[in-house]
Design an enzyme around this catalytic site. Structure first.
Site, short mmCIF file in Angstrom:
data_model
loop_
_atom_site.label_atom_id
_atom_site.label_comp_id
_atom_site.label_asym_id
_atom_site.label_seq_id
_atom_site.Cartn_x
_atom_site.Cartn_y
_atom_site.Cartn_z
N GLY A 3 -1.66 -2.09 0.42
CA GLY A 3 -0.65 -1.08 0.73
C GLY A 3 0.71 -1.75 0.77
N GLN A 28 9.60 -2.92 2.47
CA GLN A 28 9.12 -4.30 2.36
C GLN A 28 9.68 -5.02 1.14
OE1 GLN A 28 4.81 -2.93 3.26
NE2 GLN A 28 4.83 -5.05 3.91
N CYS A 81 -0.38 -8.02 7.45
CA CYS A 81 0.77 -7.39 6.80
C CYS A 81 1.42 -8.39 5.85
CB CYS A 81 1.78 -6.94 7.85
SG CYS A 81 3.25 -6.17 7.17
N LEU A 82 1.78 -7.91 4.68
CA LEU A 82 2.42 -8.80 3.70
C LEU A 82 3.78 -9.28 4.20
CD1 LEU A 82 1.53 -6.74 0.51
CD2 LEU A 82 0.44 -8.86 1.30
N HIS A 97 -0.22 2.41 9.31
CA HIS A 97 0.47 1.11 9.26
C HIS A 97 1.73 1.23 8.40
CE1 HIS A 97 0.51 -3.44 8.81
NE2 HIS A 97 1.26 -3.07 7.81
N HIS A 118 6.04 1.19 9.02
CA HIS A 118 7.09 0.48 8.26
C HIS A 118 8.27 1.41 7.97
CE1 HIS A 118 5.62 -3.53 7.38
NE2 HIS A 118 4.47 -3.08 6.95
#
Ligand code: K2U
Ligand code: ZN
Length: 172
Positions: free
Chosen positions: A46, A51, A94-95, A136, A140
């Site tokens: 995702g 991001q 999380c990236l 999630h 963000h």
């Protein structure tokens, strides 16, 4: 189609509250494609637009990745209409919060309304990992990271580790 760098915490840009998309046009579809490319390159399932530094309410999720198959789903201007009272706990990562994993409790099921990549309004009832991932990513869009759901001690330890990693990266 491009792989774009993924912001990592601590970064004030990740705290932005993303704004709605006015029109699902070719520019937004290009953004969705870049998000998907960036997500796959980082081996994620995702990604929220913020991001990659674009504070617009756009999410891409692909839980179907196996044997090289790709099925990225775009959620544009997503709104959570309902969440279950029942809760579920998943170990989240999380990236944008590299190498930190911890359990987060969230509603087990949710109902989300969104526009697809053609601008068509959809409603989805999600459970399991999809429900967790949607929540999630919605976090963000509101400038919230999964570590913000942890205890004060665990969050401060995470920020300290991430800050140290950034300083080492900058020095190398
Ligand atoms: O925001 C993200 O980075 C999305 C997460 C997806 C996700 C997080 C929590 C619970 C369900 C899904 C990543 O794409 S997948 C997790 C991950 C984190 C770091 C490196 C590789 C994969
Ligand atoms: Zn994340």
């Amino acid at each position: 189609m491009a792989i774009r760098p993924i912001l990592t915490a601590p970064d004030p840009r990740l705290k932005a509250v993303s704004t709605d998309v006015e029109a699902v046009d070719s520019a937004i579809r290009a953004l969705v494609d870049d998000m998907a490319d960036s997500m796959y390159a980082a081996e994620g399932i995702g990604l929220a637009a913020v991001q990659i530094g674009v504070a617009r309410r756009v999410i891409v999720i692909d839980l179907d990745q196996k044997d090289g198959k790709k099925n990225p789903i775009a959620y544009i201007n997503p709104k959570i209409l309902w969440v279950s009272e029942e809760m579920a706990t998943f170990e989240e990562g999380c990236l944008s919060v590299p190498e930190i994993w911890d359990d987060v409790e969230r509603p087990a099921r949710c109902k989300v309304e969104y526009l697809d990549r053609d601008g068509v309004k959809k409603v989805l009832e999600a459970d399991g990992l999809l429900a967790t991932c949607i929540q999630h990513e919605m976090d963000h869009l509101n400038g919230v990271l999964f570590i913000d759901h942890l205890s004060r001690l665990k969050r401060s330890m995470a920020i300290k580790k991430l800050t140290k990693a950034k300083k080492l990266e900058a020095a190398s």
